[in-house]
Design a protein around this motif. Structure first.
Motif, short mmCIF file in Angstrom:
data_model
loop_
_atom_site.label_atom_id
_atom_site.label_comp_id
_atom_site.label_asym_id
_atom_site.label_seq_id
_atom_site.Cartn_x
_atom_site.Cartn_y
_atom_site.Cartn_z
N ALA A 24 -63.23 -26.63 -71.41
CA ALA A 24 -62.21 -27.62 -71.77
C ALA A 24 -61.14 -27.73 -70.69
O ALA A 24 -60.69 -28.85 -70.35
CB ALA A 24 -61.57 -27.22 -73.10
N ALA A 25 -60.73 -26.61 -70.11
CA ALA A 25 -59.72 -26.63 -69.05
C ALA A 25 -60.24 -27.37 -67.83
O ALA A 25 -59.49 -28.15 -67.18
CB ALA A 25 -59.33 -25.20 -68.68
N LEU A 26 -61.50 -27.18 -67.49
CA LEU A 26 -62.06 -27.89 -66.35
C LEU A 26 -62.09 -29.41 -66.60
O LEU A 26 -61.86 -30.20 -65.67
CB LEU A 26 -63.49 -27.39 -66.07
CG LEU A 26 -63.63 -25.93 -65.61
CD1 LEU A 26 -65.10 -25.58 -65.40
CD2 LEU A 26 -62.86 -25.70 -64.32
N ALA A 27 -62.35 -29.76 -67.86
CA ALA A 27 -62.36 -31.19 -68.20
C ALA A 27 -60.95 -31.78 -68.12
O ALA A 27 -60.74 -32.86 -67.56
CB ALA A 27 -62.95 -31.40 -69.58
N VAL A 28 -59.97 -31.06 -68.66
CA VAL A 28 -58.58 -31.56 -68.65
C VAL A 28 -58.06 -31.69 -67.23
O VAL A 28 -57.34 -32.65 -66.90
CB VAL A 28 -57.69 -30.60 -69.47
CG1 VAL A 28 -56.22 -30.96 -69.28
CG2 VAL A 28 -58.05 -30.66 -70.94
N LEU A 29 -58.44 -30.76 -66.36
CA LEU A 29 -57.98 -30.80 -64.97
C LEU A 29 -58.75 -31.79 -64.12
O LEU A 29 -58.44 -31.98 -62.94
CB LEU A 29 -58.07 -29.40 -64.35
CG LEU A 29 -57.17 -28.33 -64.97
CD1 LEU A 29 -57.49 -26.96 -64.40
CD2 LEU A 29 -55.70 -28.68 -64.73
N GLY A 30 -59.76 -32.41 -64.71
CA GLY A 30 -60.53 -33.41 -63.98
C GLY A 30 -61.56 -32.81 -63.05
O GLY A 30 -62.18 -33.54 -62.26
N ILE A 31 -61.78 -31.52 -63.13
CA ILE A 31 -62.77 -30.89 -62.26
C ILE A 31 -64.18 -31.23 -62.73
O ILE A 31 -65.10 -31.39 -61.93
CB ILE A 31 -62.55 -29.37 -62.24
CG1 ILE A 31 -61.17 -29.05 -61.66
CG2 ILE A 31 -63.64 -28.65 -61.45
CD1 ILE A 31 -60.79 -27.59 -61.73
N LEU A 32 -64.36 -31.37 -64.05
CA LEU A 32 -65.63 -31.82 -64.63
C LEU A 32 -65.45 -33.19 -65.25
O LEU A 32 -64.46 -33.44 -65.96
CB LEU A 32 -66.12 -30.83 -65.69
CG LEU A 32 -66.57 -29.45 -65.23
CD1 LEU A 32 -67.02 -28.63 -66.43
CD2 LEU A 32 -67.71 -29.55 -64.23
N ALA A 39 -69.72 -36.65 -68.12
CA ALA A 39 -71.16 -36.39 -68.13
C ALA A 39 -71.44 -34.89 -67.97
O ALA A 39 -72.32 -34.32 -68.64
CB ALA A 39 -71.85 -37.16 -67.01
N SER A 40 -70.70 -34.24 -67.10
CA SER A 40 -70.89 -32.80 -66.88
C SER A 40 -70.52 -32.00 -68.12
O SER A 40 -71.19 -31.03 -68.49
CB SER A 40 -70.06 -32.33 -65.68
OG SER A 40 -70.45 -32.99 -64.50
N VAL A 41 -69.42 -32.42 -68.74
CA VAL A 41 -69.00 -31.73 -69.97
C VAL A 41 -70.05 -31.89 -71.06
O VAL A 41 -70.39 -30.94 -71.77
CB VAL A 41 -67.65 -32.28 -70.44
CG1 VAL A 41 -67.30 -31.71 -71.82
CG2 VAL A 41 -66.55 -31.95 -69.44
N ALA A 42 -70.59 -33.09 -71.17
CA ALA A 42 -71.61 -33.34 -72.18
C ALA A 42 -72.86 -32.49 -71.92
O ALA A 42 -73.47 -31.94 -72.85
CB ALA A 42 -71.98 -34.82 -72.21
N LEU A 43 -73.23 -32.41 -70.64
CA LEU A 43 -74.42 -31.61 -70.30
C LEU A 43 -74.20 -30.13 -70.62
O LEU A 43 -75.08 -29.46 -71.18
CB LEU A 43 -74.74 -31.79 -68.81
CG LEU A 43 -75.96 -31.01 -68.29
CD1 LEU A 43 -77.22 -31.45 -69.02
CD2 LEU A 43 -76.10 -31.20 -66.79
N LEU A 44 -73.02 -29.60 -70.25
CA LEU A 44 -72.71 -28.21 -70.56
C LEU A 44 -72.70 -27.96 -72.06
O LEU A 44 -73.18 -26.94 -72.55
CB LEU A 44 -71.37 -27.81 -69.95
CG LEU A 44 -71.37 -27.50 -68.45
CD1 LEU A 44 -69.95 -27.29 -67.96
CD2 LEU A 44 -72.23 -26.28 -68.16
#
Length: 819
Positions: free
Chosen positions: A36-44, A47-52
């Protein structure tokens, strides 16, 4: 660059969670939070979040939903585990379940709570116990002359036997309501230790009735009628007990016992009763020649099913008067030339009623459990006391002798080669007393420490062996000549007895310490085995995944502490010993991890790989021994004068642990796994070496100095310091006088060496020194007195030729005891 940083952050977070031993729920939450932190920071991106999420969610559900996890994962593991689970005999189960897990459990599990060790209240002698030690034991020791007992009488004097009975030395474990002394475990240990510094023959005589035997078995398992009949008689010395277990074909393997009893009807006291017909051949039974009542272990059979459905009922213990028809008792063995009573017992078609079974008919077949449960306490007291006593004699007499005896115009204790041996005596002496006090205290705390008692028995008798050997080397001719001056020779003879009895040391090290410790001390192994035998998949699933997390945590902790030299481990106190706590914590984590891997890779094969399990047992043992040293030093006020002894003892144990691990890794059947384990435990190479020469020199110097650590290590012993004609008193007097006269003595000897004093004999030189004004009259008299004491202390005994040639001293007939 960002990807590398994220990866490093993820690894660091995972490492911290593993090091801290986080639960599965925390792991799951941490992974979700990280994504979740990676998604909020825009690192993921989305699509990447969904795959993970698509990949990780099923894994999280599978691991966190027990019913699903059991069905898809654990069931298969459970099936394999049950298939490879080694069989466990009833005697093995009873041995495993006997006794309690104590402080050694903390050490085995990799995260010892040192505050728990500090909180253990070691026993203190009560006023009554101290008075008995100061009076009855002191009087007894003054009556004992080991040379006379062994070389002349080969028995205790009759007045000693009478005194032992009258003062109830055989009743220390018996409750007061039955006329016993009801002393605590530490008091028993201390009393036996003090007697053993005077006479091993007398110490064994006192020790045995207060250890595993009829008295203890009756107290724990006897019927009310049996207790009321036997305990008052045992307490008063009217009955002398022995316990018949071992024989020509059975030592430590009680399951192979050939002695048997068959349930049948027979005549007893003029009437037909249901009883047992016994046939037995026992050997090596202490007190047998003088025993009036014997405890007997045998295998009970019921071919006619007079007691129930079982034919082979199992090992059973009964109490039988020595004069009962068919019992043959009274001959003597001659154990290593010592004089305690020991001999064979035989019986042919001996009929006894069922109510002679200890505990009555209800305890038929439960004899092995009775024995192993009681042995865990007795083994923590008796032989450790003998080992400690030998250590005390070696320590105090060697320290005195090394200062008194001179070679090349110097006390021999100043030579580095002698100091090397003295350091072992001193370090072991300190460790022996520390281990004795803590281990014996367990009994007073209501603990039956089965693994600790095995550790104490093995290592304390081995330290006894090394200490006495080193003392003999230093004393040289002074130690090998028999006679009333020799305080080492009979202890040297007795070493193999301590090594052999109550579980031979080879068996204790190779089979018992780790074999029992690994299963009993491990938080999951035995419960997993029980769950498998009970076909309990639910319990096994919970245990298995907890075990998996435990293993990961211990492995990560071992590697992390290895990389940091243990510095991340928490020490309970600052100061000189803080790094020792950290080192022991590190090795504790390593033991937990290596044990898990070894059991996982080898399974039941580890039981048969005795030398591998022995080395892991050595690690556990030295963790325990070193921890007793830390506690003993702390409980004694952490005196700076003792620090060299602490340093030597703990550095020695750490070096032994390092060596045991090295040899384990080098001999592990799977060489790749062995190498990986070595890298985890010692990522930077060998960590611990034997104590430096400078530390050994400090220990040796302290052994030659009056008071301080010398007195603390050798407390609760008998030295007869006021008797210059006593076996140890003459050395004490010479030592005390030397301390007072040494400055004058050194000045006198240096003047002789420079040629300022002439003469070929001591008295001539003394007169010349006085007339030349180098010493005054008082100093001359003091030197004259010391020289007489010195010569008397270092010379050996000699006997008329005809005395030795008559055979009376060395090979004459062994006398029978006269009751």
């Amino acid at each position: 660059m960002v990807a590398v940083a994220v990866l490093l952050l993820a690894l660091a977070g995972a490492w911290i969670l593993a090091y801290r031993g986080a639960s599965l729920a925390i792991w799951t939450g941490a992974v979700a939070a990280f994504v979740a932190a990676l998604a909020v920071l825009g690192i993921l991106g989305p699509a990447s979040v969904a795959l993970l999420a698509l990949v990780l969610t099923p894994v999280a559900v599978l691991l966190n939903v027990p019913a699903l996890r059991r069905k898809l994962i654990t069931a298969r593991i459970f099936k394999t585990f049950r298939a490879v689970l080694p069989p466990m005999t009833q005697t093995e189960r009873e041995a495993l379940e006997a006794g309690d897990i104590w402080w050694e459990g903390e050490l085995f599990q990799g995260r010892p709570d040192w505050d728990r060790l500090h909180a253990i209240n070691v026993s203190r002698l009560s006023d009554e116990e101290q008075a008995f030690l100061d009076n009855q034991v002191e009087t007894l020791c003054a009556m004992l002359d080991e040379d006379d007992i062994i070389r002349e009488r080969r028995d205790l004097p009759q007045e000693v036997w009478d005194y032992l009975k009258r003062e109830r030395f055989f009743s220390m474990i018996i409750p007061r309501e039955f006329g016993g002394l009801a002393f605590g475990s530490l008091a028993q240990s201390t009393i036996v230790t003090k007697i053993a510094t005077r006479s091993i023959s007398a110490a064994v005589t006192v020790m045995v009735p207060n250890s595993l035997g009829p008295g203890e078995l009756l107290m724990h398992y006897g019927t009310d009628e049996q207790k009321a009949h036997w305990l008052p008689r045992l307490a008063a010395g009217e009955e002398i007990p022995c316990f018949a277990l071992t024989g020509p074909d059975v030592g430590s393997d009680a399951g192979g016992m050939p002695d048997y009893g068959v349930v049948c009807k027979g005549e007893h006291e003029g009437r037909e009763v249901l009883g047992i017909r016994l046939n037995f051949t026992k050997r090596y039974i202490t007190l047998a020649p003088v025993a009036t009542v014997l405890g007997l272990a045998f295998k009970l059979h019921d071919p006619d099913h007079l007691l129930g459905d079982r034919e082979d009922i199992g090992i059973t213990c009964a109490l039988i008067p020595a004069n009962h028809p068919g019992v043959q008792i009274g001959e003597r063995h001659f154990p290593m030339g010592l004089a305690f009573m020991n001999g064979p017992i035989e019986g042919k078609d001996v009929f006894v009623p069922l109510d002679w079974i200890i505990g009555g008919q209800a305890m038929a077949g439960r004899g092995w459990r009775m024995l192993v449960e009681c042995l865990s306490v007795g083994r923590a007291i008796s032989l450790p006391a003998l080992g400690t006593a030998a250590g005390k004699v070696s320590y105090r007499m060697t320290g005195a002798y090394a200062r008194i005896r001179r070679q090349f115009k110097l006390p021999i204790g100043r030579f580095e080669g002698v100091q090397e041996a003295m350091a072992r005596i001193g370090g072991y002496g300190y460790m022996l007393e520390a281990s004795r006090v803590l281990t014996a205290s367990a009994g007073d705390l209501g603990v039956k420490p089965s693994v600790v008692s095995a550790i104490a028995k093995y290592h304390m008798t081995e330290m006894m062996r090394q200490s006495v050997n080193d003392a003999m080397d230093i004393h040289a001719g002074r130690g090998i000549i028999y006679g009333p001056r020799n305080y080492l020779g009979y202890g040297y003879q007795a070493v193999p007895i301590g090594i052999t009895v109550e579980g031979a040391n080879i068996l204790t090290r190779n089979l018992m310490i780790f074999g029992q410790g690994a299963i009993r001390c491990h938080p999951y192994v035995f419960p997993e085995m029980e769950a498998a035998r009970d076909d309990d998949l639910v319990a096994f699933d919970r245990l298995f995944f907890s075990h998996l997390g435990y293993s990961i945590n211990r492995g990560v902790r071992a590697f992390t502490l290895g990389l940091t030299g243990g510095r991340l481990a928490t020490a309970p106190e600052a100061g000189s010993n803080a790094h020792y706590y950290q080192a022991l914590t590190r090795m504790s984590a390593s033991l937990a991890f290596v044990s898990d891997v070894a059991m996982g890779v080898l399974g039941g094969e580890l039981k048969r790989r005795e030398r591998l399990s022995a080395r892991l047992g050595d690690v556990l043992s030295h963790l325990y021994l070193a921890s007793t040293v830390l506690k003993y030093h702390r409980d004694g006020g952490a005196q700076d004068s003792e620090q060299a002894h602490v340093d030597w003892a703990i550095q020695h144990s750490l070096a032994e642990i390092n060596t045991a691990f090295d040899e384990f890794f080098a001999n592990f059947p799977n060489r790749l796994v062995g190498r990986l384990l070595q890298l985890v435990v010692f990522p930077l190479g060998r960590s611990y070496r034997r104590p430096a020469d400078a530390i050994g020199a400090k220990v040796a110097t302290a052994m030659m100095a009056p008071g301080g650590v010398r007195d603390r290590v050798t407390t609760h012993a008998y030295w007869a310091a006021d008797n210059p004609d006593d076996v140890t008193g003459r050395m004490e007097q010479a030592f005390d006088t030397l301390v007072a006269v040494e400055p004058v003595y050194d000045r006198f000897q240096k003047a002789v060496g420079r040629g300022e004093i002439v003469g070929l004999e001591f008295e001539t030189r003394l007169e010349h020194a006085r007339s030349a004004g180098l010493i005054d009259a008082d100093e001359a008299q003091l030197l004259r007195r010391y020289e007489a004491l010195r010569m008397d202390a270092i010379i050996t005994d000699a006997f008329p030729r005809e005395t030795l040639e008559s055979g009376a001293q060395t090979g004459g007939p062994v006398r029978k005891h006269v009751a």
